[in-house]
Design a protein around this motif. Structure first.
Motif, mmCIF file in Angstrom:
data_model
loop_
_atom_site.group_PDB
_atom_site.id
_atom_site.type_symbol
_atom_site.label_atom_id
_atom_site.label_comp_id
_atom_site.label_asym_id
_atom_site.label_seq_id
_atom_site.Cartn_x
_atom_site.Cartn_y
_atom_site.Cartn_z
ATOM 1 N N THR A 1 0.813 -1.203 0.000
ATOM 2 C CA THR A 1 0.000 0.000 0.000
ATOM 3 C C THR A 1 0.849 1.257 0.000
ATOM 4 N N GLN A 2 0.250 2.329 -0.466
ATOM 5 C CA GLN A 2 0.839 3.653 -0.282
ATOM 6 C C GLN A 2 0.195 4.310 0.936
ATOM 7 N N VAL A 3 -1.126 4.449 0.921
ATOM 8 C CA VAL A 3 -1.858 4.994 2.071
ATOM 9 C C VAL A 3 -2.959 4.044 2.499
ATOM 10 N N PHE A 4 -3.744 3.564 1.541
ATOM 11 C CA PHE A 4 -4.931 2.765 1.846
ATOM 12 C C PHE A 4 -4.608 1.280 1.718
ATOM 13 N N ILE A 5 -4.944 0.505 2.739
ATOM 14 C CA ILE A 5 -4.546 -0.890 2.834
ATOM 15 C C ILE A 5 -5.309 -1.748 1.833
ATOM 16 N N ASP A 6 -4.546 -2.483 1.004
ATOM 17 C CA ASP A 6 -5.131 -3.405 0.033
ATOM 18 C C ASP A 6 -6.375 -2.792 -0.618
ATOM 19 N N PRO A 7 -6.228 -1.622 -1.277
ATOM 20 C CA PRO A 7 -7.406 -0.916 -1.781
ATOM 21 C C PRO A 7 -8.114 -1.694 -2.885
ATOM 22 N N ALA A 8 -9.447 -1.568 -2.911
ATOM 23 C CA ALA A 8 -10.242 -2.295 -3.891
ATOM 24 C C ALA A 8 -10.226 -1.615 -5.255
ATOM 25 N N GLY A 9 -10.092 -0.303 -5.298
ATOM 26 C CA GLY A 9 -10.119 0.415 -6.565
ATOM 27 C C GLY A 9 -8.851 0.218 -7.374
ATOM 28 N N ASP A 10 -8.997 0.270 -8.704
ATOM 29 C CA ASP A 10 -7.855 0.045 -9.584
ATOM 30 C C ASP A 10 -6.933 1.254 -9.695
ATOM 31 N N HIS A 11 -7.370 2.428 -9.254
ATOM 32 C CA HIS A 11 -6.607 3.648 -9.497
ATOM 33 C C HIS A 11 -5.890 4.192 -8.269
ATOM 34 N N PHE A 12 -5.983 3.509 -7.138
ATOM 35 C CA PHE A 12 -5.236 3.943 -5.959
ATOM 36 C C PHE A 12 -3.759 3.590 -6.121
ATOM 37 N N ARG A 13 -2.918 4.447 -5.573
ATOM 38 C CA ARG A 13 -1.480 4.209 -5.682
ATOM 39 C C ARG A 13 -1.051 3.027 -4.817
ATOM 40 N N THR A 14 -0.037 2.341 -5.315
ATOM 41 C CA THR A 14 0.668 1.333 -4.543
ATOM 42 C C THR A 14 2.100 1.831 -4.340
ATOM 43 N N ARG A 15 2.871 1.062 -3.596
ATOM 44 C CA ARG A 15 4.274 1.433 -3.407
ATOM 45 C C ARG A 15 5.016 1.431 -4.741
ATOM 46 N N MET A 16 4.597 0.588 -5.688
ATOM 47 C CA MET A 16 5.263 0.571 -6.993
ATOM 48 C C MET A 16 4.930 1.819 -7.802
ATOM 49 N N THR A 17 3.642 2.203 -7.847
ATOM 50 C CA THR A 17 3.320 3.395 -8.629
ATOM 51 C C THR A 17 3.945 4.634 -7.999
ATOM 52 N N HIS A 18 4.019 4.667 -6.677
ATOM 53 C CA HIS A 18 4.741 5.771 -6.029
ATOM 54 C C HIS A 18 6.201 5.791 -6.474
ATOM 55 N N THR A 19 6.822 4.621 -6.499
ATOM 56 C CA THR A 19 8.222 4.526 -6.913
ATOM 57 C C THR A 19 8.408 5.015 -8.343
ATOM 58 N N LEU A 20 7.511 4.609 -9.231
ATOM 59 C CA LEU A 20 7.625 5.014 -10.632
ATOM 60 C C LEU A 20 7.384 6.513 -10.799
ATOM 61 N N GLU A 21 6.422 7.065 -10.062
ATOM 62 C CA GLU A 21 6.167 8.494 -10.148
ATOM 63 C C GLU A 21 7.360 9.285 -9.606
ATOM 64 N N THR A 22 7.886 8.846 -8.479
ATOM 65 C CA THR A 22 9.066 9.502 -7.905
ATOM 66 C C THR A 22 10.223 9.478 -8.894
ATOM 67 N N THR A 23 10.454 8.318 -9.488
ATOM 68 C CA THR A 23 11.584 8.170 -10.411
ATOM 69 C C THR A 23 11.417 9.033 -11.647
ATOM 70 N N GLY A 24 10.207 9.094 -12.192
ATOM 71 C CA GLY A 24 9.975 9.919 -13.375
ATOM 72 C C GLY A 24 10.212 11.392 -13.108
ATOM 73 N N ILE A 25 9.691 11.876 -11.988
ATOM 74 C CA ILE A 25 9.889 13.284 -11.632
ATOM 75 C C ILE A 25 11.367 13.561 -11.381
ATOM 76 N N ALA A 26 12.025 12.656 -10.662
ATOM 77 C CA ALA A 26 13.433 12.857 -10.324
ATOM 78 C C ALA A 26 14.311 12.890 -11.563
ATOM 79 N N ARG A 27 14.015 12.060 -12.535
ATOM 80 C CA ARG A 27 14.800 12.095 -13.777
ATOM 81 C C ARG A 27 14.634 13.430 -14.480
ATOM 82 N N GLY A 28 13.420 13.977 -14.462
ATOM 83 C CA GLY A 28 13.205 15.279 -15.089
ATOM 84 C C GLY A 28 14.025 16.370 -14.413
ATOM 85 N N VAL A 29 14.086 16.326 -13.088
ATOM 86 C CA VAL A 29 14.895 17.307 -12.351
ATOM 87 C C VAL A 29 16.373 17.121 -12.680
ATOM 88 N N ALA A 30 16.836 15.879 -12.693
ATOM 89 C CA ALA A 30 18.240 15.614 -13.015
ATOM 90 C C ALA A 30 18.590 16.100 -14.413
#
Length: 317
Positions: A70-99
């Motif tokens: 989970t990112q915030v909500f435990i084992d969320p039922a909806g398909d569009h809630f963030r997981t730790r993986m989507t957080h990681t990918l979003e962080t990485t994409g933004i960070a590459r743009g800054v770099a």
């Protein structure tokens, strides 16, 4: 495995070195000037050391399991809630743009971003706190997800710069590279804004609940706020010769973070879920400890669980 000879592989390192000397900032880490790996090994002839680290992370089991944490909500039922993986990918994409904007090493930044949460527990920070509490009570030690992420990075024999950025993406000590400092700041940029989006989707918040002064400065939507924060980070860092936020924008971001802790992360809507997660962690921990597992075995197994697996495991005990 025999190496296939070829003109591209023969010239690859020289071409990368030439490109980096002409393009990268003097503050950037050069790909072939890493402090190296803990265990010496032959390097790939068609990937830089940091590109190879990125691939090792992407192909690892701990990375794949992030999709079930989970990112915030435990084992969320909806398909569009963030997981730790989507957080990681979003962080990485933004960070590459800054770099890229600062002419720093994008490959190093990407590897740190992809690896920074490899050791995170199930159930987000409430799971981390529960495991920390269990370890203090039973073994007198403790748990921090960045330290567990470092253990995984060490098992993958990643370069020193990637390990440093992973360990220091949170905590009191800043990374030694500018690329690591980017991930440290962008981690917050990403989770504050995507957690606001998820909280609105979960109907814990409405857009009107957000602090209006901060919204007026940063923007009314997540994408606008991220754009503002990225531009500020790039321009402020270029002027300072370091990776820093502007004072006003940085203060606004921290104010939003405090708001999220009060209303969402520690708010009344999540307390019931937090209690369920904490109970599951304690039950699993006690079961593993009582059967004689070592501290390291417990930490590796429990912190590697996904939300769903942890809930199912706890229910069977």
């Amino acid at each position: 495995m025999p190496q296939v000879k070829g003109r591209v592989a023969d010239a690859f390192e020289a071409r990368v070195r030439e490109h980096e000397e002409s393009w990268l900032s003097p503050l950037a880490v050069r790909s072939y000037e890493s402090r190296g790996r803990a265990r010496e090994e032959d390097e790939c002839r068609l990937r830089t050391p940091f590109q190879r680290d990125r691939d090792r992370i992407l192909h690892s089991k701990p990375f794949r399991r992030l999709k079930g944490k989970t990112q915030v909500f435990i084992d969320p039922a909806g398909d569009h809630f963030r997981t730790r993986m989507t957080h990681t990918l979003e962080t990485t994409g933004i960070a590459r743009g800054v770099a890229r904007g600062l002419r720093l090493n994008e490959d190093l930044t990407e590897a740190i971003g992809l690896g920074h949460d490899l050791g995170h527990t199930p159930f987000g920070h409430v799971g981390e706190e529960a495991l920390d509490e269990c370890l203090r009570e039973r073994f007198g030690t403790g748990f921090r997800h960045n330290e567990q992420s470092l253990r995984i990075a060490e098992s993958l024999n990643l370069t020193w710069e990637v390990r440093d950025g992973i360990l220091k993406h949170t905590g009191d000590v800043e990374p030694e590279t500018h690329e690591g400092k980017i991930v440290r700041i962008v981690d917050r940029v990403a989770y504050i804004n995507h957690d606001i989006d998820d909280a609105i989707r979960h109907e814990i918040l409405s857009p009107d609940d957000l602090p209006q002064d901060e919204v007026a400065l940063l923007g009314p939507t997540g994408s606008r706020r991220i754009d503002t924060l990225v531009h500020d980070l790039v321009e402020s860092s270029e002027a300072a010769g370091d990776v820093v936020q502007g004072e006003e924008v940085g203060a606004a971001m921290l104010s939003l973070r405090s708001f999220m802790f009060e209303r969402v992360y520690l708010g009344p809507h999540t307390q019931r879920e937090h209690a369920r997660a904490g109970e599951a962690i304690h039950r699993i921990f006690d079961h593993l400890a009582d059967r004689g597992d070592s501290e390291d075995q417990i930490v590796d197994y429990l912190s590697g669980m996904t939300d769903r697996f942890a809930l199912e495991y706890a229910a069977k005990i």
